[in-house]
Design an enzyme around this catalytic site. Structure first.
Site, PDB file in Angstrom:
ATOM      1  N   LYS A 232      11.374 -36.561  24.923  1.00 24.29           N
ATOM      2  CA  LYS A 232      10.062 -36.737  25.562  1.00 24.29           C
ATOM      3  C   LYS A 232      10.057 -35.870  26.816  1.00 24.29           C
ATOM      4  O   LYS A 232      10.765 -36.145  27.782  1.00 24.29           O
ATOM      5  CB  LYS A 232       9.795 -38.201  25.920  1.00 24.29           C
ATOM      6  CG  LYS A 232       8.364 -38.444  26.380  1.00 24.29           C
ATOM      7  CD  LYS A 232       8.107 -39.909  26.659  1.00 24.29           C
ATOM      8  CE  LYS A 232       6.620 -40.142  26.896  1.00 24.29           C
ATOM      9  NZ  LYS A 232       6.041 -39.319  27.971  1.00 24.29           N
ATOM     10  N   GLY A 682      22.257 -29.530  -9.048  1.00 21.74           N
ATOM     11  CA  GLY A 682      22.692 -30.872  -9.411  1.00 21.74           C
ATOM     12  C   GLY A 682      23.212 -30.910 -10.827  1.00 21.74           C
ATOM     13  O   GLY A 682      23.693 -31.943 -11.295  1.00 21.74           O
TER      14      GLY A 682
END
Length: 808
Positions: A232, A682
Site C-alpha cells: 500500500k 502434462g
C-alpha cells in the site's frame, strides 16, 4: 542516411591499420555511447561494446546479457572497433572475418559509477551504469584468470541487483528484433528493406478518464491463493492516459494534474504503446526507499522530478478495453509495458497468496500496509470487496472546519479542527496539533484565512468551540491516530499532509469490516461429494482437486477466462469413463456461459466458457478434470491470440529429443521475429506457444503454422514430421500444427491432466528446460511450488507479447 554494410565491414577490417599504427594509441575521446550487436557468426553471441578513448572496447558475450544478478555471463575480450562500426547492421560475407548476420540489438549511454573510471579496465574490472533501450541500471565486468598459455582474455558480465534486475531470459529470449529497424535476424540476413525507427509514437487516441476501483478497509489479511497482495503506497492515486504522442495524468477524482508531474509524463511518453490507460500511485521515496507522503507534497510544491509512479493496473491498451479481464491477466499485460521504463515509472510487484507474512513485513518496515486483490476479479470503477486494504496504523482523511491560535508567537495556528461526512452531515472528530513544520503552517494559514466563515460548518460540542476560528469545509488532510474514543474523538492525532486530490464531499469514515473478508475469502461454489476419490493411485479426492483449482484460479483464468472451452469430465474419477464436453447444456452452473458459433455445416452451436472463479469451480463441481481452450477468445472468436505447436514424440523417443526440438522451434521462430514460450503438456510432450495480437484470422494463422511445420520437416525429415499419420511418425517428432485450426483446442496452463499421478500442464522458462525430465514434471501435489514460480513467470510476460504474424 542509409548505412552501407560493406563499407562498415571494410572499416572494421582495416581498423587496426588506420586507427592503431604500430607504437601509437588511438586518440582519446569523451564519448560515452555503448552498443550491443547480436552476431550470428561461427556461433551466435552478443558483442558488447563501450566507447572509451575514441574506440569501442568490445567483449563477445556467448549467451547474451542476463538481468539475473545470480548469472555470471562469459564475456570474451575482442579487438577494439571503430566508432562507426557501432551503427552497423547487416551481413558480413561468409569466409570474411566475422562472416554472418549482425543485428543492432541495443544502444545507449554508459558511465562509471561514482568514484570509478574507465581506467579500471587496466586493473581487470569495470563497475558502470547503462541507460540503453534494453540494458539499464548497474553492471559489472570482471576479468578472470585464464588457463596457462591461453591467449584469449576472459571476463564475466553480471547485472547488479537494482530496480532493473529481472529473470535470466528476459532480454535474450524476448528482445529478438533490431532497436533501429525492427527486423529479425532472418529479415536482416534476407536483406529485407530497412524500416528505420523515427522516434515517433504509434497512432492511437488518448483514453478518457475513467472512475478508479477503490479498496474496502478490513481488519485482517484474506486467506487463500486466489488473492494477490501489493504494497500500500503512501501517495496520490492517479491514472496515466497515453495516446497519439500525448500523455495526461488524472487524479482519482478526474482532476487534470499533468502539469504537476513533468517527470512522470515524460516517462509515460517513452512507453512503447499506441495508447494506454494505467492505474497507479504517485509517491516520493525517502533515503531508505520508503514512500514519504510529506516528501511528496514538498516535491509537488517545488515542481521537481522526484515523484515516481507505481503502476499496478492496466485498464486499456492500444484501443483494447481490459477491464473485463482478470486482475492477474491485466498485471501480466502491464508488466512488459512498464517493465523497462525509466526511473519515474515502476511496476508494482505483488505476491500470490501468503499475504499475512507480507503484511507483517510491511508493518515491521514502518510502511502503511498492503492491498489485497482477488486475482480473478474484473476492474470496477467503485469500491468493492474484490480489493481490500489492511493498514498497519490507523489513518484517515478528514475535512478541516477550523483552527485555533498558537501559544507560540511565530506559529500561524496551534491546531486544526476536523470533521468527517456522515450521510448529509459533517461530524466533529476532534483536533490535530502535531506533525506540522513552519512551512506547512504558513501555507495552510493562508488557505484558512481565505475561506473563513463566522459559524461552525458542523455540530461541535460547546467545550470544543472555545478559541476556534471557523472555515468553510474545503480543505482535506490526512491524519494518523492511535484510536478513536467511544464518542468519536481522535486520540494522539498527527498531521501527515494535505490531500489536494480528494474532494471534501467524498471524505467519509472508513471502518474495518471483518465479516466481509470471510465472505470474500470463502469458496463461491459448494462442492458435493468432496470425499469421492478422483485419482485412485494417489488417493486424491474431488474436494482436493477443487481446492487446487480454487487456489490456482487466478493463474488458470489468466488464459482460460473468456476462451471457449472443451472440458474433460470424469464424474466417477479418472479411472472410470471420461468424456469431452464443449457445448452448453441445461445442467450447467449459472456462471458457465455460452457463445453461439456458426459451424462449417451452417449450423450454430453453443460453446461454453467461463469468466471468473465461480464459473471455473462450477466446472469442477460437475466432474471436470481437464480444461482445453480455443486459440481465440469468445469476444473475438475469428481472430486467434495465440499459436501453438504441440511436439508429440514417437513412443520410442527420449524426452531429451523433445527438449532439443522445442529449443530448435524457439530459434526458428525467433529468426522470424516471433517470441515463444514453452509449456510442459502434462503428458509426454512440450507445447511451444506464440502469443499474438488478435489481428490475423483463422485461415492465415492455420496456413502459417502448417507451412512452418512442413518447412521443418523438409529441412530435417529424419527428425520431424508434419502429418498426423502414426506410420510416418516412427522415430520422429510430430509437429502438431493442427491445434491452430478454428474450433481446435489445446490443454490450458495449470490444468490438471486426467492421467496417472495427476500431472499438471505447467509453463516453464527456456533457461530451465534442460533440467526438466518429462512433460509431467509437475503435479497437483506441487501446488505451492507452481504458485510461487508461476507468479513471477506470468508477470515477466509469459504468454503476453505484442506481435503479429510476419511475412513467411
Amino acid at each position: 542516411m542509409v548505412i552501407d554494410p560493406l563499407q562498415l565491414y571494410n572499416a572494421k577490417r582495416d581498423f587496426k591499420k588506420t586507427a592503431e599504427p604500430k607504437g601509437k594509441k588511438p586518440p582519446k575521446g569523451k564519448g560515452n555511447s555503448f552498443v550491443v550487436q547480436k552476431h550470428d557468426a561461427t556461433r551466435l553471441h552478443w558483442d558488447f561494446r563501450l566507447e572509451i578513448d575514441g574506440v569501442l572496447k568490445s567483449w563477445a558475450v556467448t549467451r547474451g546479457p542476463s538481468l539475473n544478478p545470480d548469472d555470471k555471463r562469459l564475456a570474451v575480450r575482442t579487438e577494439d572497433h571503430p566508432l562507426d562500426y557501432g551503427a552497423f547492421e547487416g551481413t558480413i560475407p561468409k569466409g570474411e572475418y566475422g562472416g554472418g548476420t549482425v543485428m543492432l540489438w541495443d544502444r545507449g549511454k554508459w558511465a562509471p559509477i561514482a568514484g570509478k573510471s574507465a581506467n579500471d579496465l587496466e586493473h581487470g574490472h569495470l563497475h558502470f551504469m547503462l541507460d540503453g533501450e534494453r540494458m539499464k541500471g548497474e553492471w559489472l565486468l570482471v576479468k578472470i584468470k585464464g588457463k596457462p598459455g591461453e591467449k584469449r582474455e576472459n571476463w564475466l558480465l553480471r547485472k547488479i541487483d537494482d530496480e532493473f534486475a529481472g529473470g535470466s531470459d528476459d532480454l535474450v529470449e524476448r528482445a529478438i528484433t533490431s532497436v533501429t529497424t525492427g527486423r529479425s535476424m532472418r529479415e536482416i540476413a534476407a536483406g529485407k528493406k530497412l524500416a528505420l525507427k523515427t522516434g515517433t509514437k504509434k497512432k492511437g487516441t488518448i483514453p478518457e478518464f475513467e472512475s478508479v476501483q477503490l479498496a474496502t478497509l478490513v481488519d485482517h489479511v484474506p486467506d487463500g491463493g486466489g488473492w494477490l497482495h501489493e504494497t500500500k503506497y503512501d501517495g496520490y492515486r492517479a491514472l496515466i492516459a497515453i495516446g497519439g504522442g500525448y500523455a495526461k495524468l488524472y487524479t482519482r477524482s478526474g482532476l487534470d494534474w499533468t502539469d504537476k508531474f513533468p517527470g512522470i509524463i515524460a516517462a509515460g511518453l517513452e512507453l512503447d504503446v499506441g495508447s494506454a490507460l494505467i492505474d497507479g500511485e504517485i509517491v516520493v521515496l525517502d533515503d531508505q526507499g520508503k514512500p514519504s507522503f510529506s516528501a511528496l507534497q514538498q516535491a509537488i510544491k517545488k515542481g521537481d522530478n522526484k515523484p515516481v509512479f507505481f503502476a499496478f493496473d492496466l485498464l486499456s491498451l492500444d484501443g483494447e478495453n481490459l477491464k473485463s479481464r482478470p486482475n492477474i491477466e491485466r498485471k501480466a499485460r502491464l508488466q512488459p509495458v512498464v517493465g523497462s521504463s525509466g526511473a519515474s515509472i515502476h511496476y508494482a510487484e505483488h505476491i500470490l497468496g501468503s499475504g499475512e507474512p507480507l503484511f507483517k513485513a510491511m508493518c515491521t518496515e514502518g510502511l502503511e500496509g498492503i492491498i489485497s486483490k482477488r486475482a480473478d476479479a474484473t476492474y470496477r470503477g467503485r469500491r468493492t470487496q474484490n480489493w481490500l486494504k489492511i493498514k498497519c496504523t490507523l489513518r484517515q482523511e478528514f475535512v478541516v472546519i477550523g483552527w485555533t491560535d498558537s501559544t507560540a508567537s511565530k506559529r500561524g495556528f496551534g491546531s486544526l479542527a476536523l470533521a468527517i461526512n456522515d450521510g448529509k452531515e459533517l461530524r466533529y472528530r476532534g483536533r490535530v496539533g502535531t506533525g506540522f513544520d513552519e512551512r506547512t503552517i504558513s501555507a495552510l494559514r493562508k488557505k484558512l484565512d481565505a475561506i473563513a466563515t463566522p459559524k461552525p460548518p458542523a455540530e461541535v460540542p460547546t467545550h470544543a468551540r472555545r478559541g476556534v476560528h471557523w472555515v468553510k469545509p474545503q480543505i482535506v488532510v490526512e491524519i494518523a491516530y492511535a484510536q478513536m474514543t467511544a464518542d468519536g474523538i481522535l486520540r494522539h492525532a498527527s498531521y501527515l499532509g494535505e490531500r489536494a486530490d480528494k474532494k471534501a464531499a467524498d471524505v467519509v469514515e472508513e471502518i474495518a469490516a471483518p465479516s466481509t473478508v470471510e465472505a470474500a475469502s470463502g469458496s463461491p461454489v459448494k462442492i458435493s461429494n468432496r470425499s469421492r476419490v478422483v485419482f485412485p493411485e494417489i488417493n486424491v479426492t474431488k474436494g482436493e482437486l477443487a481446492d487446487y483449482y480454487e487456489a490456482m484460479s487466478g493463474l488458470v483464468l489468466t488464459v482460460a477466462s473468456g476462451r471457449p472451452l472443451s472440458l474433460v469430465r470424469c464424474p466417477q474419477g479418472r479411472a472410470k469413463h471420461c468424456f469431452f464436453q464443449r457445448h452448453g447444456a441445461a445442467d450447467l452452473g449459472d456462471a458457465i456461459r455460452t457463445i453461439d458459433v456458426l459451424g462449417k455445416d451452417g449450423t450454430t452451436r453453443a460453446y461454453l466458457f467461463v469468466d471468473d472463479r465461480t464459473g471455473l469451480l462450477e466446472t469442477i463441481q460437475m466432474g471436470t478434470i481437464e480444461l482445453h481452450g480455443w486459440g481465440a477468445r469468445a469476444d473475438d472468436i475469428e481472430r486467434p491470440d495465440r499459436m501453438i505447436f504441440d511436439l508429440d514424440p514417437d513412443i520410442g523417443l527420449d524426452f531429451a529429443d523433445v527438449r532439443r526440438a522445442a529449443v530448435d522451434l524457439k530459434q526458428h521462430l525467433s529468426d522470424l521475429g516471433l517470441v515463444s514460450f514453452p509449456m510442459l503438456s502434462g503428458g509426454k510432450g512440450i507445447h511451444v506457444i506464440v502469443p499474438l495480437i488478435a489481428k490475423a484470422e483463422w485461415p492465415e494463422v492455420t496456413d502459417f503454422s502448417k507451412r512452418f511445420a512442413q518447412a521443418l520437416e523438409g529441412a530435417e525429415p529424419d527428425r520431424y514430421v508434419a502429418t498426423m499419420s502414426k506410420a510416418k511418425r516412427k522415430g520422429r517428432i510430430f509437429i502438431d500444427w493442427l491445434r491452430n485450426q478454428r474450433g481446435s483446442t489445446a490443454i490450458l496452463p495449470y490444468s490438471v491432466r486426467a492421467r496417472e499421478g495427476a500431472p499438471v500442464a505447467a509453463p516453464i522458462a527456456w533457461s530451465e528446460i534442460s533440467e526438466i525430465e518429462g512433460g509431467g514434471h509437475f503435479g497437483l501435489a506441487d501446488r505451492e511450488l507452481l504458485q510461487s514460480r508461476a507468479t513471477s513467470r506470468l508477470l515477466q510476460g509469459w504468454g503476453q507479447a505484442s506481435q503479429t504474424l510476419p511475412d513467411y
